[in-house]
Every structure is written in C-alpha cells, then in structure tokens.
Design a protein around this motif. Structure first.
Motif, short mmCIF file in Angstrom:
data_model
loop_
_atom_site.label_atom_id
_atom_site.label_comp_id
_atom_site.label_asym_id
_atom_site.label_seq_id
_atom_site.Cartn_x
_atom_site.Cartn_y
_atom_site.Cartn_z
N VAL A 162 2.88 -9.00 -12.66
CA VAL A 162 3.26 -7.73 -12.04
C VAL A 162 2.28 -6.63 -12.44
O VAL A 162 1.97 -6.46 -13.63
CB VAL A 162 4.69 -7.31 -12.45
N PHE A 163 1.81 -5.89 -11.42
CA PHE A 163 1.05 -4.66 -11.63
C PHE A 163 1.94 -3.53 -11.11
O PHE A 163 1.96 -3.25 -9.91
CB PHE A 163 -0.28 -4.70 -10.88
N PRO A 164 2.73 -2.89 -11.98
CA PRO A 164 3.73 -1.91 -11.53
C PRO A 164 3.11 -0.76 -10.75
O PRO A 164 2.12 -0.17 -11.18
CB PRO A 164 4.35 -1.41 -12.84
N ALA A 165 3.72 -0.43 -9.60
CA ALA A 165 3.15 0.63 -8.79
C ALA A 165 4.21 1.43 -8.05
O ALA A 165 3.87 2.20 -7.15
CB ALA A 165 2.16 0.04 -7.78
N GLY A 166 5.47 1.27 -8.41
CA GLY A 166 6.52 1.98 -7.72
C GLY A 166 6.89 3.29 -8.39
O GLY A 166 6.18 3.78 -9.27
N THR A 167 8.03 3.83 -7.99
CA THR A 167 8.52 5.08 -8.58
C THR A 167 9.29 4.80 -9.86
O THR A 167 9.09 5.46 -10.88
CB THR A 167 9.43 5.82 -7.58
N PRO A 214 0.80 -1.23 0.00
CA PRO A 214 0.00 0.00 0.00
C PRO A 214 0.83 1.27 0.00
O PRO A 214 0.30 2.36 -0.23
CB PRO A 214 -0.81 -0.13 1.30
N HIS A 215 2.14 1.15 0.24
CA HIS A 215 2.99 2.34 0.33
C HIS A 215 3.77 2.61 -0.94
O HIS A 215 4.51 3.60 -1.01
CB HIS A 215 3.96 2.19 1.51
N SER A 216 3.63 1.76 -1.96
CA SER A 216 4.36 1.97 -3.21
C SER A 216 3.75 3.11 -4.01
O SER A 216 2.53 3.30 -4.02
CB SER A 216 4.33 0.70 -4.05
N GLY A 217 4.61 3.86 -4.71
CA GLY A 217 4.13 4.88 -5.62
C GLY A 217 3.54 6.09 -4.92
O GLY A 217 3.68 6.28 -3.72
N GLN A 218 2.87 6.92 -5.72
CA GLN A 218 2.36 8.19 -5.23
C GLN A 218 0.84 8.26 -5.13
O GLN A 218 0.31 9.18 -4.55
CB GLN A 218 2.84 9.32 -6.17
N GLY A 219 0.13 7.31 -5.73
CA GLY A 219 -1.33 7.39 -5.78
C GLY A 219 -2.01 6.83 -4.55
O GLY A 219 -1.38 6.37 -3.59
N ASP A 220 -3.34 6.87 -4.58
CA ASP A 220 -4.18 6.33 -3.52
C ASP A 220 -4.18 4.81 -3.63
O ASP A 220 -4.59 4.26 -4.66
CB ASP A 220 -5.60 6.88 -3.67
N PRO A 221 -3.75 4.08 -2.59
CA PRO A 221 -3.69 2.62 -2.69
C PRO A 221 -5.06 1.97 -2.91
O PRO A 221 -5.15 0.94 -3.59
CB PRO A 221 -3.07 2.19 -1.36
N GLU A 222 -6.11 2.56 -2.35
CA GLU A 222 -7.44 1.98 -2.55
C GLU A 222 -7.90 2.14 -4.00
O GLU A 222 -8.55 1.26 -4.56
CB GLU A 222 -8.44 2.61 -1.59
N GLU A 223 -7.56 3.27 -4.60
CA GLU A 223 -7.89 3.46 -6.02
C GLU A 223 -7.10 2.48 -6.89
O GLU A 223 -7.62 1.95 -7.87
CB GLU A 223 -7.60 4.90 -6.43
N ARG A 224 -5.84 2.26 -6.52
CA ARG A 224 -5.02 1.29 -7.26
C ARG A 224 -5.61 -0.11 -7.15
O ARG A 224 -5.71 -0.84 -8.13
CB ARG A 224 -3.59 1.33 -6.73
#
Length: 312
Positions: A95-100, A19-29
C-alpha cells in the motif's frame, strides 16, 4: 490501460493507481512512488482506475497478467476493492497511502512517505488480515477491512463529499460531524452469531469494526485486531454535548471501556435491524440507506506487506 514508467528490467511492481485519491497532484504522486521503487532497482507498471473500471477490476486484470507483488496507491476504498480481488490467492498487496483518512495504513503502521512505503512493500513482512463481508438489504455482498456503520458515523461520511475532502482534507469529516450532532437517536436490534434474542438499544450509531484506531493514535474500538477472526461491535449512545466531550477524552486517553455511553461486543456474524431508514457506510464509502444489514468475518482473507517494525 497499463502504463509502464520505465524500461523493464525484470523487477517490476504492478500498481493499481487511483488518480482521484487525496489532495495532491497525481502525476507528482506517481513520480514519487516510481522514484522510491527505482532506488531499489524496480520499475513500475501502473493500472489507473476509472469510473468504469475500479480497483477490483484493475486488480483482476493484474492477476491475469501474473504478479507476485501487487501495490495500490489510493485511499481506503481503493485499497479494499483491490484486496477483495486477491482473496483466495497468495498474492501479497503493498500500500502507498494516498487518501484522506488512510485508516488501513494507520492501523498497520504503513507510512504515507513513498520511500518508507516502498521499503515496506519490498522488504517488509507479510501479514495475513481478515476482511468483513457486508450485505445491505440482500444486495450483492461487499467487503471492508476497517469499519462499517449506520447512523451518525455514516451521516458524517455522506456529508464529507469529494469536493469537501479536496478542499478541507480531514476537516471535511469534522465539519460534517458537527452538522450531524443534533440528529436524533435510532432504535436498533442486533443479533450476534447464533443468539436467540437480539440486543435492543437506543443509539446514535452502530459500528462493526475489524480495526481499532483512528488518526493520531485514537483507539475507537479497544482491543480490535485485524487478524483475530472476530468482529467488534460498538453501540454509541452519546446524545448530550457533555457526553460527546467525555467520549472524546476517553478515546484519547484509551479509557473507552470505562464510559457508559458506548457498549462493546464481539461476534463472527452480526445482523442489524434499524427502526427507520439510515445512511450506511463501510471504510469511509457511503453505501446508501437501509433498515437492515448483515456483516460476517472472513478470517485470513488477504496478505498485506507491512513494515518489519509494525506491531502484530
């Protein structure tokens, strides 16, 4: 704790979710991934990572439950932790990429778009990949899929902390790189495989890579392939600003082999000794400081789902 988002219909993908990866809202992801898989009749079981239970432990939990397809939503570090858990099994990882940075997905042609990533997960092809095992100061070995290094690249990674990446995204790495440009070179001794004598150089950075590309199609390690059973070593000797400029131009124009500020080697095992304590990183994760580390290739370690159109 597993989290089922829909009624079980027998077609379920287990997803390790950071849930902490990337910049977006984890629930939206999470909703976007669920919707993309639901369009093909699949439900999702999410296992969220926590500070106490990372992706490797979460993947081990999923394997005990029994899965045919394991997916990971997170950055490179999260994905590789999960890959380390499935080594020695025939379970494929999607893989569903979600990092920086998402360099693993960049190199394998996996889209950040959940719809396209879901298509690769469900209908793509299985690709066997090597992993690399890194041992720092004799500690417990860790695994990486993309690149490890000491010196300038590791200082850049260490300087781009979670808060900076949340605010700036990829620019956090640019800012950290600029801050560390003035750091002096280090002396290294590198032993390749069973060589009797090490290669000794004065370098800005030493990198050991399993994959070739950065974002934007920039080829940092020409010819590196994630399934060729060997590792690629790059010794970066750039110091002056003019040399950095030529290096960047060469990387963008795919002509790094023509420069004299970077040397390339190939080996199955690499031992690196440093003249002084340096920061170390692997796959974008700061790994502390050391004066010595060893990297070995693990051929055909894991299987990843990639788009059918992705290059071999």
């Amino acid at each position: 704790m597993p989290d089922n988002d829909q009624q079980d219909n027998g077609k379920c993908v287990t997803i390790i979710f950071n849930p902490h990866s990337g910049q977006g809202d984890p629930e939206e992801r999470k909703a976007a991934i669920s919707n993309a898989l639901a369009a093909h009749g699949y439900t999702c079981q999410y296992i969220a990572t926590t500070p106490e239970e990372g992706a490797r432990e979460a993947a081990a939990t999923a394997l005990k439950q029994g899965v045919d397809l394991l997916a990971v939503s997170g950055g490179d570090g999260t994905v590789v932790e999960a890959l380390a858990a499935v080594m020695g099994t025939d379970v494929a990882v999607a893989v569903f990429p979600a990092g920086t940075g998402n360099l693993l997905s960049v190199n394998l042609g996996i889209s950040r778009d959940p719809v396209k990533a879901a298509d690769a997960a469900l209908f793509g092809r299985r690709r066997t990949l090597d992993l690399a095992r890194i041992t720092v100061d004799g500690d417990e070995p860790k695994y990486f899929a993309i690149i490890a290094g000491a010196g300038f690249d590791a200082e850049m990674i260490a300087g781009a902390g979670r808060e900076a990446k949340d605010k700036l995204g990829l620019l956090a790495y640019v800012w950290a790189a600029l801050k560390n440009l003035g750091n002096g070179p280090i002396r290294v001794a590198i032993l390749l495989d069973d060589a009797q004598r090490p290669i000794r150089r004065r370098v800005k950075s030493v990198m050991v890579a399993n994959m070739a590309h950065l974002q934007g199609g920039v080829e940092l390690i020409p010819g590196a392939q994630p399934d060729d059973g060997v590792l690629d070593v790059a010794l970066l000797k750039t110091e002056r600003l003019s040399e950095w400029f030529r290096l960047i131009v060469s990387a963008v124009t795919h002509s790094l082999h023509e420069t004299n500020t970077i040397e390339f080697y190939k080996a199955h095992k690499i031992k690196v000794d440093l003249s002084k304590t340096q920061a170390v990183e692997y796959d974008g994760e700061a790994a502390g400081e050391t004066r010595s580390f060893t990297v070995e290739i693990v051929p055909g370690a894991v299987t990843i789902m990639v788009p059918k159109a992705a290059e071999s």
